[in-house]
Design a protein around this motif. Structure first.
Motif, PDB file in Angstrom:
ATOM      1  N   LEU A  66      13.211 -23.924  17.886  1.00 41.32           N
ATOM      2  CA  LEU A  66      12.717 -25.310  17.880  1.00 41.32           C
ATOM      3  C   LEU A  66      11.531 -25.382  16.983  1.00 41.32           C
ATOM      4  O   LEU A  66      11.532 -26.387  16.253  1.00 41.32           O
ATOM      5  CB  LEU A  66      12.590 -25.522  19.177  1.00 41.32           C
ATOM      6  CG  LEU A  66      13.699 -26.066  20.048  1.00 41.32           C
ATOM      7  CD1 LEU A  66      13.285 -26.291  21.468  1.00 41.32           C
ATOM      8  CD2 LEU A  66      14.469 -27.303  19.672  1.00 41.32           C
ATOM      9  N   GLY A  67      10.590 -24.531  17.140  1.00 42.54           N
ATOM     10  CA  GLY A  67       9.603 -24.506  16.320  1.00 42.54           C
ATOM     11  C   GLY A  67       9.962 -24.550  14.819  1.00 42.54           C
ATOM     12  O   GLY A  67       9.287 -25.360  13.820  1.00 42.54           O
ATOM     13  N   GLU A  68      10.878 -23.601  14.290  1.00 42.29           N
ATOM     14  CA  GLU A  68      11.383 -23.628  13.156  1.00 42.29           C
ATOM     15  C   GLU A  68      12.039 -24.802  12.492  1.00 42.29           C
ATOM     16  O   GLU A  68      12.072 -25.123  11.405  1.00 42.29           O
ATOM     17  CB  GLU A  68      12.186 -22.280  12.888  1.00 42.29           C
ATOM     18  CG  GLU A  68      11.254 -20.831  12.843  1.00 42.29           C
ATOM     19  CD  GLU A  68      10.044 -21.005  12.190  1.00 42.29           C
ATOM     20  OE1 GLU A  68      10.318 -20.921  10.773  1.00 42.29           O
ATOM     21  OE2 GLU A  68       9.171 -20.741  12.340  1.00 42.29           O
ATOM     22  N   THR A  72      10.980 -27.454   9.281  1.00 43.62           N
ATOM     23  CA  THR A  72      11.725 -28.097   8.131  1.00 43.62           C
ATOM     24  C   THR A  72      12.376 -29.630   8.624  1.00 43.62           C
ATOM     25  O   THR A  72      13.158 -30.423   7.912  1.00 43.62           O
ATOM     26  CB  THR A  72      12.834 -27.339   7.741  1.00 43.62           C
ATOM     27  OG1 THR A  72      13.670 -27.115   8.998  1.00 43.62           O
ATOM     28  CG2 THR A  72      12.478 -26.168   7.306  1.00 43.62           C
ATOM     29  N   LEU A  73      12.038 -30.204   9.923  1.00 46.63           N
ATOM     30  CA  LEU A  73      12.647 -31.374  10.374  1.00 46.63           C
ATOM     31  C   LEU A  73      14.343 -31.491  10.252  1.00 46.63           C
ATOM     32  O   LEU A  73      14.780 -32.274   9.996  1.00 46.63           O
ATOM     33  CB  LEU A  73      12.301 -32.584   9.399  1.00 46.63           C
ATOM     34  CG  LEU A  73      10.597 -32.969   9.211  1.00 46.63           C
ATOM     35  CD1 LEU A  73      10.654 -34.094   8.564  1.00 46.63           C
ATOM     36  CD2 LEU A  73      10.017 -32.826  10.819  1.00 46.63           C
ATOM     37  N   ALA A 222       6.318 -28.649  13.448  1.00 44.87           N
ATOM     38  CA  ALA A 222       6.327 -29.538  12.490  1.00 44.87           C
ATOM     39  C   ALA A 222       5.018 -29.856  12.064  1.00 44.87           C
ATOM     40  O   ALA A 222       4.742 -30.256  10.877  1.00 44.87           O
ATOM     41  CB  ALA A 222       6.864 -30.930  13.010  1.00 44.87           C
ATOM     42  N   ALA A 223       4.113 -30.015  12.867  1.00 45.72           N
ATOM     43  CA  ALA A 223       2.883 -30.211  12.669  1.00 45.72           C
ATOM     44  C   ALA A 223       2.189 -29.099  11.781  1.00 45.72           C
ATOM     45  O   ALA A 223       1.153 -29.396  10.878  1.00 45.72           O
ATOM     46  CB  ALA A 223       1.931 -30.327  13.870  1.00 45.72           C
ATOM     47  N   ALA A 224       2.347 -27.792  11.922  1.00 46.51           N
ATOM     48  CA  ALA A 224       2.143 -26.642  11.240  1.00 46.51           C
ATOM     49  C   ALA A 224       2.369 -26.996   9.743  1.00 46.51           C
ATOM     50  O   ALA A 224       1.652 -26.658   8.931  1.00 46.51           O
ATOM     51  CB  ALA A 224       2.159 -25.329  11.857  1.00 46.51           C
ATOM     52  N   ARG A 225       3.575 -27.341   9.634  1.00 48.58           N
ATOM     53  CA  ARG A 225       4.206 -27.292   8.287  1.00 48.58           C
ATOM     54  C   ARG A 225       3.821 -28.546   7.575  1.00 48.58           C
ATOM     55  O   ARG A 225       3.353 -28.464   6.373  1.00 48.58           O
ATOM     56  CB  ARG A 225       5.685 -27.418   8.393  1.00 48.58           C
ATOM     57  CG  ARG A 225       6.505 -27.578   6.824  1.00 48.58           C
ATOM     58  CD  ARG A 225       5.977 -26.136   6.269  1.00 48.58           C
ATOM     59  NE  ARG A 225       6.813 -26.319   4.854  1.00 48.58           N
ATOM     60  CZ  ARG A 225       6.305 -25.694   3.724  1.00 48.58           C
ATOM     61  NH1 ARG A 225       5.229 -24.851   3.797  1.00 48.58           N
ATOM     62  NH2 ARG A 225       6.681 -25.731   2.763  1.00 48.58           N
TER      63      ARG A 225
END
Length: 340
Positions: A66-68, A72-73, A222-225
């Protein structure tokens, strides 16, 4: 992050780098890339035990995936199918698990109509069985549930009235896609019109905690990206003859955002019970919105154009902040828990 989870992260990230096209997926009939979803299922990102056709992955592995997807949304029904599978497992109905979980593990989309939003509700005629049994029985379902993840395209639809879990007969359900601010999240309104409901077992409030923890993992990714993209942009955007990332004021703001992301990551990883899951929902929602808002600011005017993804991160931050209840709702819950 064990070596196995790091390997899973790299596998999912590599797959998304090669095949994820957010804008094409948004415009697809099902709101996601079906081939990509099949590949993700083959990797084994769903938390379904091996005895029911899954890879044996647990919730921590699903959170990695889910983090991945959050980074990339990528529109994909992983969150929806995770909640449905966990509700099934929590029901204790071995027959239903054996019948439905292999289908979910194989890539069929499952949705959970869970009336968490104010004004929604489901009513079901009392099932004709003792409370201690998991034997199936039939009864009419009535009501309306909004903001159901992938509810309009799901092949398996589960419904809860907050007491029991049911499998809805498609003949007694009308479903419609709900246009939302965030085009990368597929939401639907499910209307139950008195069709038959198969009783599956008791509803577990633990599913809510699982939902909040899983959502927080996606928000952190998403925040990290969003922060990574912002840092990259400030290194190339030149103003007054210098990259704007060299200005001390922006350095300080980005350093603060880095701390915010890492503390949100810690809150998400620590989400294992009712209190910590609510804390993760509140903190990660607010952290993601702050990072996304700063991303828009530091990208300047380009960030609000369709050509750039910054506005998509801001819309995802706003939408995910309200999903499963706003931060204010969960702050109220935390206050009641601590007082009690």
């Amino acid at each position: 992050m064990t070596p196995e989870r790091l390997a899973l992260r790299d596998a999912v990230r590599g797959l998304l780098d090669r095949h994820s096209d957010v804008r094409t997926a948004i415009e697809a009939p099902h709101g996601h890339d079906e081939d990509l979803w099949a590949r993700l299922c083959d990797i084994g990102v769903l938390p379904i035990p091996e005895e029911y056709g899954g890879s044996g992955a647990g919730l921590p592995e699903t959170h990695v995936a889910l983090g991945e997807l959050g980074r990339t949304l990528t529109p994909a029904p992983l969150l929806a199918s995770t909640l449905a599978s966990q509700a099934l497992l929590a029901s204790g109905n071995a027959e239903a698990c054996a019948r439905l979980l292999p289908r979910i593990a194989g890539g069929e989309i499952a949705a959970l109509a869970w009336p968490w939003a104010a004004g929604d509700g489901v009513s079901v005629a009392p099932p004709d069985h003792p409370e201690t049994t998991t034997a199936a029985s039939e009864g009419p379902l009535e009501g309306s549930v909004r903001y159901v993840l992938d509810g309009d395209t799901a092949e398996i639809l589960l419904v809860t009235d907050g007491v029991s879990l049911y499998e809805a007969d498609p003949a007694g359900v009308t479903r419609s896609h709900t246009p939302a601010m965030d085009p990368t999240r597929r939401l639907a309104t499910v209307r139950l019109t008195g069709g038959a409901a198969t009783y599956l077992g008791p509803w577990s409030s633990r599913v809510r905690d699982i939902a909040l923890a899983a959502l927080s993992a996606e928000q952190v990714g998403a925040a990290a990206r969003a922060l990574e993209l912002t840092v990259e942009y400030t290194k190339t955007r030149v103003q007054f003859g210098k990259p704007i990332g060299s200005f001390q004021a922006l350095k300080h703001r980005m350093a603060d955002l880095h701390v915010l992301v890492e503390t949100a990551r810690s809150a998400s990883l620590a989400a294992v019970d009712e209190v910590s899951a609510a804390v993760a929902k509140v903190y990660c929602s607010e952290a993601f919105f702050k990072v996304a808002a700063e991303m828009v600011q530091m990208h300047g005017g380009i960030a609000i154009t369709w050509e750039h993804d910054a506005h998509l991160y801001l819309k995802r931050a706003h939408g995910s902040g309200q999903l499963f209840g706003s931060p204010q709702v969960h702050l109220g819950r935390l206050a009641r828990i601590t007082r009690g």
